[in-house]
Motif scaffolding. Structure first.
Motif, PDB file in Angstrom:
ATOM      1  N   GLU A   1       0.806  -1.214   0.000  1.00 46.18           N
ATOM      2  CA  GLU A   1       0.000   0.000   0.000  1.00 46.18           C
ATOM      3  C   GLU A   1       0.841   1.266   0.000  1.00 46.18           C
ATOM      4  O   GLU A   1       0.401   2.306  -0.491  1.00 46.18           O
ATOM      5  CB  GLU A   1      -0.936   0.005   1.200  1.00 46.18           C
ATOM      6  N   SER A   2       2.026   1.216   0.573  1.00 44.19           N
ATOM      7  CA  SER A   2       2.894   2.387   0.547  1.00 44.19           C
ATOM      8  C   SER A   2       4.335   1.944   0.757  1.00 44.19           C
ATOM      9  O   SER A   2       4.593   0.878   1.326  1.00 44.19           O
ATOM     10  CB  SER A   2       2.503   3.403   1.635  1.00 44.19           C
ATOM     11  N   PHE A   3       5.249   2.764   0.266  1.00 42.23           N
ATOM     12  CA  PHE A   3       6.670   2.444   0.439  1.00 42.23           C
ATOM     13  C   PHE A   3       7.490   3.735   0.360  1.00 42.23           C
ATOM     14  O   PHE A   3       7.230   4.602  -0.471  1.00 42.23           O
ATOM     15  CB  PHE A   3       7.158   1.483  -0.641  1.00 42.23           C
ATOM     16  N   THR A   4       8.477   3.837   1.244  1.00 41.00           N
ATOM     17  CA  THR A   4       9.401   4.967   1.237  1.00 41.00           C
ATOM     18  C   THR A   4      10.824   4.422   1.265  1.00 41.00           C
ATOM     19  O   THR A   4      11.181   3.702   2.208  1.00 41.00           O
ATOM     20  CB  THR A   4       9.177   5.881   2.457  1.00 41.00           C
ATOM     21  N   PRO A   5      11.637   4.712   0.257  1.00 42.88           N
ATOM     22  CA  PRO A   5      13.026   4.219   0.251  1.00 42.88           C
ATOM     23  C   PRO A   5      13.861   4.916   1.312  1.00 42.88           C
ATOM     24  O   PRO A   5      13.405   5.869   1.960  1.00 42.88           O
ATOM     25  CB  PRO A   5      13.510   4.564  -1.160  1.00 42.88           C
ATOM     26  N   VAL A   6      15.078   4.442   1.497  1.00 37.46           N
ATOM     27  CA  VAL A   6      15.970   5.046   2.478  1.00 37.46           C
ATOM     28  C   VAL A   6      16.142   6.531   2.166  1.00 37.46           C
ATOM     29  O   VAL A   6      16.218   6.932   0.997  1.00 37.46           O
ATOM     30  CB  VAL A   6      17.338   4.331   2.505  1.00 37.46           C
ATOM     31  N   VAL A   7      16.159   7.352   3.204  1.00 39.10           N
ATOM     32  CA  VAL A   7      16.339   8.794   3.060  1.00 39.10           C
ATOM     33  C   VAL A   7      17.636   9.192   3.750  1.00 39.10           C
ATOM     34  O   VAL A   7      17.754   9.068   4.973  1.00 39.10           O
ATOM     35  CB  VAL A   7      15.163   9.578   3.668  1.00 39.10           C
ATOM     36  N   GLU A   8      18.589   9.631   2.985  1.00 40.93           N
ATOM     37  CA  GLU A   8      19.821  10.199   3.538  1.00 40.93           C
ATOM     38  C   GLU A   8      19.622  11.710   3.612  1.00 40.93           C
ATOM     39  O   GLU A   8      19.456  12.372   2.589  1.00 40.93           O
ATOM     40  CB  GLU A   8      21.018   9.874   2.645  1.00 40.93           C
ATOM     41  N   PHE A   9      19.625  12.251   4.829  1.00 44.45           N
ATOM     42  CA  PHE A   9      19.461  13.692   4.946  1.00 44.45           C
ATOM     43  C   PHE A   9      20.675  14.422   4.383  1.00 44.45           C
ATOM     44  O   PHE A   9      21.785  13.869   4.320  1.00 44.45           O
ATOM     45  CB  PHE A   9      19.233  14.078   6.409  1.00 44.45           C
ATOM     46  N   ASP A  10      20.425  15.639   3.924  1.00 41.71           N
ATOM     47  CA  ASP A  10      21.457  16.439   3.264  1.00 41.71           C
ATOM     48  C   ASP A  10      22.715  16.516   4.145  1.00 41.71           C
ATOM     49  O   ASP A  10      22.669  17.029   5.271  1.00 41.71           O
ATOM     50  CB  ASP A  10      20.912  17.842   3.003  1.00 41.71           C
ATOM     51  N   HIS A  11      23.819  15.984   3.631  1.00 40.05           N
ATOM     52  CA  HIS A  11      25.037  15.891   4.442  1.00 40.05           C
ATOM     53  C   HIS A  11      25.586  17.268   4.808  1.00 40.05           C
ATOM     54  O   HIS A  11      26.051  17.474   5.943  1.00 40.05           O
ATOM     55  CB  HIS A  11      26.092  15.071   3.695  1.00 40.05           C
ATOM     56  N   ALA A  12      25.544  18.191   3.861  1.00 38.66           N
ATOM     57  CA  ALA A  12      26.083  19.529   4.140  1.00 38.66           C
ATOM     58  C   ALA A  12      25.264  20.220   5.220  1.00 38.66           C
ATOM     59  O   ALA A  12      25.821  20.852   6.139  1.00 38.66           O
ATOM     60  CB  ALA A  12      26.108  20.365   2.865  1.00 38.66           C
ATOM     61  N   LEU A  13      23.935  20.110   5.140  1.00 38.91           N
ATOM     62  CA  LEU A  13      23.082  20.735   6.147  1.00 38.91           C
ATOM     63  C   LEU A  13      23.260  20.033   7.501  1.00 38.91           C
ATOM     64  O   LEU A  13      23.325  20.692   8.543  1.00 38.91           O
ATOM     65  CB  LEU A  13      21.621  20.685   5.705  1.00 38.91           C
ATOM     66  N   ARG A  14      23.344  18.718   7.463  1.00 44.20           N
ATOM     67  CA  ARG A  14      23.566  17.967   8.702  1.00 44.20           C
ATOM     68  C   ARG A  14      24.865  18.395   9.374  1.00 44.20           C
ATOM     69  O   ARG A  14      24.905  18.628  10.587  1.00 44.20           O
ATOM     70  CB  ARG A  14      23.612  16.471   8.380  1.00 44.20           C
ATOM     71  N   ASP A  15      25.917  18.525   8.592  1.00 46.18           N
ATOM     72  CA  ASP A  15      27.208  18.944   9.146  1.00 46.18           C
ATOM     73  C   ASP A  15      27.153  20.379   9.678  1.00 46.18           C
ATOM     74  O   ASP A  15      27.806  20.711  10.674  1.00 46.18           O
ATOM     75  CB  ASP A  15      28.305  18.819   8.081  1.00 46.18           C
ATOM     76  N   GLU A  16      26.362  21.226   9.008  1.00 46.49           N
ATOM     77  CA  GLU A  16      26.225  22.603   9.463  1.00 46.49           C
ATOM     78  C   GLU A  16      25.500  22.656  10.804  1.00 46.49           C
ATOM     79  O   GLU A  16      25.858  23.456  11.685  1.00 46.49           O
ATOM     80  CB  GLU A  16      25.482  23.431   8.411  1.00 46.49           C
ATOM     81  N   LEU A  17      24.483  21.812  10.977  1.00 50.66           N
ATOM     82  CA  LEU A  17      23.795  21.752  12.267  1.00 50.66           C
ATOM     83  C   LEU A  17      24.765  21.330  13.368  1.00 50.66           C
ATOM     84  O   LEU A  17      24.770  21.919  14.458  1.00 50.66           O
ATOM     85  CB  LEU A  17      22.635  20.755  12.205  1.00 50.66           C
ATOM     86  N   ALA A  18      25.584  20.351  13.078  1.00 49.23           N
ATOM     87  CA  ALA A  18      26.558  19.890  14.069  1.00 49.23           C
ATOM     88  C   ALA A  18      27.553  21.007  14.413  1.00 49.23           C
ATOM     89  O   ALA A  18      27.923  21.191  15.581  1.00 49.23           O
ATOM     90  CB  ALA A  18      27.287  18.658  13.553  1.00 49.23           C
ATOM     91  N   ARG A  19      27.967  21.764  13.392  1.00 51.67           N
ATOM     92  CA  ARG A  19      28.912  22.856  13.625  1.00 51.67           C
ATOM     93  C   ARG A  19      28.269  23.938  14.483  1.00 51.67           C
ATOM     94  O   ARG A  19      28.881  24.441  15.437  1.00 51.67           O
ATOM     95  CB  ARG A  19      29.367  23.449  12.288  1.00 51.67           C
ATOM     96  N   ILE A  20      27.025  24.301  14.160  1.00 53.89           N
ATOM     97  CA  ILE A  20      26.328  25.353  14.903  1.00 53.89           C
ATOM     98  C   ILE A  20      26.153  24.948  16.370  1.00 53.89           C
ATOM     99  O   ILE A  20      26.420  25.733  17.280  1.00 53.89           O
ATOM    100  CB  ILE A  20      24.954  25.651  14.261  1.00 53.89           C
ATOM    101  N   LEU A  21      25.721  23.724  16.605  1.00 55.39           N
ATOM    102  CA  LEU A  21      25.425  23.293  17.969  1.00 55.39           C
ATOM    103  C   LEU A  21      26.684  23.084  18.798  1.00 55.39           C
ATOM    104  O   LEU A  21      26.639  23.139  20.027  1.00 55.39           O
ATOM    105  CB  LEU A  21      24.592  22.003  17.945  1.00 55.39           C
ATOM    106  N   GLY A  22      27.810  22.880  18.140  1.00 55.61           N
ATOM    107  CA  GLY A  22      29.055  22.710  18.880  1.00 55.61           C
ATOM    108  C   GLY A  22      29.944  23.934  18.857  1.00 55.61           C
ATOM    109  O   GLY A  22      31.058  23.913  19.392  1.00 55.61           O
TER     110      GLY A  22
END
Length: 405
Positions: free
Chosen positions: A316-337
């Protein structure tokens, strides 16, 4: 208005006195109350309020037409008897984070939006993330119009009854083109942060996942007069398939759940003619998920044949693997640290989210807030007050780093 007062105001909406859980289903009165709450929060802050063609709500600081907007938010609907935090924590935190930035005197260089995506849980019409799927073009209007709830009410009828035009739904590329980054804060639906001792985490990816319907077709008959050897009982094949799903998932390091069932004629003294069960399965990668579902279907067919019943299996439904945007993910880590040197853990999740749907169209990322028990989709879902406040401050830091000068 503070996080605490907003949270207290929203908390009673759609809550069952019997279970203590929430029944905020799409296009119902409880959903309407949540929507009214969102609109009022936007107007109280002088934000521009929009209801888009798919029933998603938006609140804007700055002109979204300028583009490259930073958007945050989540959803306000629930699963049947769900918890308070799944979805609403992200929406309430979004307003609270904006309040925090205004208190800091932040100067915004990019438009900032807050969104409440409609029908994320799929509790009423059986398909998750309807609002974001329609917006991203992953669900066509024709497909959406065929969605029906358990009472036979179609999605168009439900939308119309709630005052929304069902003929307007569809892909909204112009709206998505305005968004430069989408960051969704969500309570963790697991115990990784509790085990690591961290309050906040960053998502790496969403596991591939889907829903399959298993229809076991037998023969209705009298429960008191039909010999066991003369029965074609679909409940037996279904029950054995539930056990098979557990075995297949355990062997593969995945998860598989039969959490919903419909029985016909559904009489205490009647052998069923039909047992319909819905499988939800998720795994860290596509190959593992395929192995698990194939194994479950193979076992189901063997058990059905052994009991003389038919079987239909429909994805009835399917969602493939989702890799979140690596650059944005790394930016979040940089901001929080940035000022603390804190290393924020990065973790995957087996739960689907609107951020996962949008990831194919815009850069997306997710923040998780610690869940001390790991329980979710249950009235027992929880998060400590201090951790929720830490989530608000983390989201404010992220928005400041992305949208402010």
């Amino acid at each position: 208005m503070s996080f605490h007062s907003m949270w207290a105001e929203l908390l009673p909406v759609g809550r069952s006195s019997a279970s203590g859980g929430y029944r905020r289903f799409a296009w119902t009165p409880a959903d309407g109350e949540c929507r009214a709450w969102f609109e009022q929060q936007a107007r109280d802050r002088g934000l521009a309020y929009e209801l888009d063609r798919n029933g998603n709500q938006w609140a804007w600081l700055g002109d979204p037409a300028d583009g490259d907007a930073v958007v945050t938010g989540s959803h306000l609907d629930s699963v049947p008897d769900g918890g308070a935090f799944d979805g609403p924590l992200g929406v309430v935190s979004a307003f609270a984070a904006l309040d925090e930035l205004r208190d800091r005197g932040a100067q915004f260089a990019r438009p900032v939006g807050i969104v409440n995506f409609g029908d994320e849980e799929g509790a009423r019409f059986g398909l998750a993330c309807v609002g974001s799927r329609l917006t991203a073009g992953e669900l066509t209007p024709a497909q959406a119009h065929r969605l029906t709830d358990g009472d036979g009410v179609t999605l168009p009828r439900a939308m119309e009854a709630a005052g929304h035009d069902p003929d307007a739904i569809g892909a909204d590329p112009e709206r998505l083109a305005r968004i430069g980054a989408f960051v969704e804060l969500h309570v963790e639906q697991g115990r990784a942060l509790d085990l690591s001792g961290d309050r906040i985490g960053i998502a790496s990816a969403i596991w591939p996942h889907g829903r399959w319907r298993f229809d076991f077709r037998g023969e209705a008959n009298h429960a008191g007069t039909t010999r066991l050897d003369d029965r074609r009982d679909p409940m037996l094949g279904y029950a054995e398939t539930v056990l098979a799903a557990r075995r297949e998932a355990r062997l593969a390091g995945a998860v598989a759940t039969f959490g919903k069932i419909a029985v016909e004629p559904n009489g205490v003294n009647a052998i069923p003619s039909l047992v319909r069960g819905w499988l939800d399965s998720r795994a860290a990668d596509q190959e593992t998920l395929d192995t698990v579902v194939t194994g479950i279907e193979k076992a189901a067919r063997e058990h059905a044949a052994a009991h003389g019943v038919g079987l239909d299996v429909v994805r009835e439904s399917f969602t493939p693997v989702v890799e979140f945007d690596h650059a944005l993910r790394d930016e979040l880590a940089r901001i929080l640290g940035k000022d603390t040197g804190l290393r924020v853990p990065v973790l995957g999740t087996g739960a689907g989210h609107d951020a996962g749907i949008l990831s194919a169209r815009v850069p997306t990322a997710m923040l998780f807030v610690r869940n001390p028990t790991g329980i979710s989709h249950s009235p027992a879902e929880s998060a400590a007050e201090d951790d929720c406040v830490a989530g608000v401050l983390a989201l404010a830091d992220v928005l400041e780093g992305l949208a402010c000068t």
